[in-house]
Design an enzyme around this catalytic site. Structure first.
Site, PDB file in Angstrom:
ATOM      1  N   LYS A  76     -26.097   1.437   0.225  1.00  0.00           N
ATOM      2  CA  LYS A  76     -25.766   0.019   0.384  1.00  0.00           C
ATOM      3  C   LYS A  76     -27.029  -0.742   0.803  1.00  0.00           C
ATOM      4  CE  LYS A  76     -21.745  -2.499   1.975  1.00  0.00           C
ATOM      5  NZ  LYS A  76     -20.372  -2.431   2.422  1.00  0.00           N
ATOM      6  N   GLU A  81      -3.925  -2.366   5.625  1.00  0.00           N
ATOM      7  CA  GLU A  81      -3.213  -3.368   6.425  1.00  0.00           C
ATOM      8  C   GLU A  81      -1.749  -3.015   6.621  1.00  0.00           C
ATOM      9  OE1 GLU A  81      -5.265  -4.035   3.874  1.00  0.00           O
ATOM     10  OE2 GLU A  81      -6.862  -5.258   4.750  1.00  0.00           O
ATOM     11  N   ARG A  97      -0.705  -8.351   2.454  1.00  0.00           N
ATOM     12  CA  ARG A  97      -0.453  -6.969   2.062  1.00  0.00           C
ATOM     13  C   ARG A  97       0.716  -6.361   2.829  1.00  0.00           C
ATOM     14  NH1 ARG A  97      -4.628  -4.037  -0.688  1.00  0.00           N
ATOM     15  NH2 ARG A  97      -4.799  -5.409  -2.474  1.00  0.00           N
TER      16      ARG A  97
END
Ligand SMILES: Cc1ncc(C[n+]2csc(CCOP(=O)(O)OP(=O)(O)O)c2C)c(N)n1
Length: 622
Positions: A282, A364, A392
């Protein structure tokens, strides 16, 4: 200066480049991404990490016939640039410009709209079955990060894909990071696979060797395939993906285009589900982001190279301080987040109370039911999630928290407009989807102080409470004074006025107050109600003021349907009041990306419009 990039107008152009030129193109892509994100803000580290992967994918697959689905879609910048959107890239995330996420309406190369995580495998599998049923021939490729792979939906899709056995390619972009370092048992499994190159290499070498023995070769290779599981268990304990019915290829260096291409070609030749494990870094190519990928996951304009001093007066930072304060006082308080400890302001809490802090990963739904479990067993859990991602967990909030009336506190961050991330991320539906649930209370504090008091009060309440607050700045809470218990279900009359009553909450209240000032100068006395309790709603205060002023103007940064405006209309109707009412809210359409101020301007969430609407309302008489 871009030399090669200027010649790349479609993925076809990549095929004309030699390896050195492709390497040069990667540098140019990183430069343009850095330059534009610096100006417009956006997801930096994830995009820098997938430059080679993007090129390898477009070299191996024939998009847009082949379908490429980027999970979350925050890492699709290089993809956008090389699929004919180079010139528009400067407009990234700006009003009217390119979206920061894939959009089917933007380009045929964007096969599916994303923004929320963990949807790519489900969508890809849907497309693959559509292809099969319609007897078409193309590849479907889902690119999913190791963070997004934690989401329940990803597992649900893997489960079905492994059983269906249809041709499907999953590229697992493993950079060991979600926004922060990835968490959970699956991430440990990936670590294990990362370090066990021996399995894939050993397996391949064995098949190659056996199948090259004349006559006996194929038979022996088949035999070897049958004992594959044995070899597998000897080399890697619990090869999860193969057990689920996928052929596992890799791990492969995600910064070596040629190596990735080889595996993609191998995957294309197979008729069953394949998972290619790609290892990327990353932030690759930009030292500050390589060193601190979490800090450079998503950045605001001009924050580079050094991030601006964090403003300590955001609602989020006040929430972070309040959480520490409450946890120091009450040892039953726990904090739960879904891969966003920094974004939700919980880093300090996590450091001070590691045993009472739970980052569940991008999950979630699980976060909410996990909190319900804790609450049912005597704890005081506070679940901090952005408004858009709480969507969600609709059923978990209803079924696991509200119906059993459990004392779970939902800390709903980024409620209201979020701006540049656009329609997938606006937090403008939560009042509507929560208001209809039984037992839950909803509070929308107007500033840091009220936010602190709201949490203090909610912790003493025996049922579920949702506290929603915006992305924006606010006055800080006075942490040196004792918090105050809010009068449950009582709202605040911020300003008296007998001509018109303006009702609002949260970050729109200062707009209402300013408008009232302007109206005062015009000789109109506007009262202002802070509707901080949306549920239970303070009907008495509403009816009392309405009776006095005879006109009601509601302003909210939320969709019209199911918001405060419709709540007030319901109450007025129930009381057979027919006073003129005007509601300024967001309409039933996609609220696209742009600066929050621009979006407010576009939809009339401005002081000027409140004044104008109040004047029109007064003309309607009563
Ligand atoms: C349902 C949902 N929750 C949270 C987020 C916020 N979010 C955006 S990217 C991200 C991390 C994704 O990690 P990973 O899939 O590994 O991709 P990477 O950024 O590391 O490339 C998170 C948590 C989201 N987009 N969707």
């Amino acid at each position: 200066m871009a030399v090669l990039l200027d010649k790349v107008n479609s993925p076809e152009d990549l095929k004309k480049l030699n390896p050195e030129e492709l390497a040069q193109l990667c540098i140019e892509l990183r430069n343009i991404i850095l330059q534009i994100v610096k100006k417009n803000g956006g997801h930096l580290a994830s995009n820098l990490g997938v430059v080679e992967l993007t090129l390898a994918l477009h070299l191996a697959f024939a998009c847009p016939q082949d379908k490429l689905i980027w999970d979350v879609g925050h890492q699709s910048y290089a993809h956008k640039i090389i699929t004919g959107r180079r010139e528009q890239f400067a407009t990234l995330r700006q009003q009217g410009g390119l979206s920061g996420f894939p959009k089917m309406e933007e380009s045929p190369y964007d096969s599916f709209n994303t923004g929320h995580s963990s949807t790519s495998i489900s969508a890809a599998l849907g497309m693959a079955t559509a292809r099969d049923i319609q007897k078409e021939a193309y590849n479907v490729v889902a690119v999913i990060g190791d963070g997004a792979l934690n989401g329940g939906m990803a597992f649900e899709a893997l489960n079905q894909a492994g059983a269906l056995k249809t041709k499907l390619i999953i590229v697992l972009n493993d950079n060991k990071m979600s926004i922060s370092p990835n968490v959970g048992a699956l991430s440990k499994h990936l670590n294990h696979l990362r370090s066990s190159k021996t399995y894939s290499q050993g397996k391949q070498r064995m098949f190659d060797f056996l199948s090259h023995i004349p006559l006996l070769g194929e038979g022996l290779a088949n035999f070897a395939r049958r004992i594959k599981n044995l070899v597998k268990y000897m080399l890697v304990k619990g090869m999860l993906f193969e057990e689920l019915g996928f052929t596992y290829l890799g791990p492969v260096n995600g910064h070596c285009i040629a190596d990735m291409q080889k595996l993609f070609e191998q995957a294309k030749a197979m008729d069953s589900p394949v998972l290619i494990h790609v290892l990327t870094q990353k932030g690759r190519g930009y030292m500050p982001a390589e060193k601190s990928p979490a800090k450079f996951h998503g950045v605001s304009p001009y924050e580079l190279p050094e991030e601006k001093e964090k403003n300590t007066d955001s609602f989020t930072s006040v929430f972070g301080n309040v959480m520490v304060e409450m946890a120091l006082e009450q040892d039953k308080v726990t904090a739960i987040c879904a891969a966003m400890s920094d974004g939700t302001g919980l880093n300090q809490f996590a450091g001070l109370f590691p045993n009472r802090f739970f980052d569940v990963g991008i999950a979630e739904q699980h976060a909410v039911t996990f909190a319900a479990g804790q609450a049912s067993a005597g704890l005081k859990p506070i679940v901090a999630i952005y408004s858009t991602f709480f969507q969600r967990a609709y059923d978990q909030i209803l079924h696991d928290v509200c119906l059993p009336n459990l004392p779970v506190i939902l800390a709903i961050d980024r409620a209201g407009l979020v701006g540049e991330d656009g329609e997938t991320h606006q937090g403008i539906y939560d009042i509507a989807y929560l208001r209809s649930m039984p037992n839950i209370s909803i509070i929308a504090p107007k500033n840091g102080e009220e936010l602190r008091n709201a949490f203090y009060t909610a912790l003493q309440y025996p049922g579920p409470v949702a506290i929603r607050y915006a992305k924006g700045q606010t006055e800080p809470a006075q942490m040196d004074k004792k918090p105050v218990l809010l009068d449950w279900g009582k709202n605040e009359l911020l300003r008296e006025g007998q001509d018109v009553t303006i009702i609002s909450y949260g970050v729109m209240l200062p707009f209402a107050m300013q408008a009232a000032e302007i109206l005062q100068e015009k000789g109109i006395a506007a009262g202002v109600i802070n509707a901080r309790f949306m549920k239970p709603m303070d009907e008495d205060l509403l009816l009392q003021q309405v009776e006095k002023s005879g006109h009601v103007l509601i302003i909210e940064e939320h969709v019209l349907q199911g918001g405060l405006g419709s709540l007030c209309m319901e109450i007025l109707e129930q009381h057979q009041s027919n006073v003129p009412v005007e509601i300024i809210a967001l309409p039933d359409e996609l609220i696209r990306h742009g600066k929050v101020s621009e979006i407010r301007e576009q939809y009339g969430l401005t002081v000027e419009n409140i004044v104008e609407k109040a004047l029109l309302l007064l003309q309607r008489g009563n």
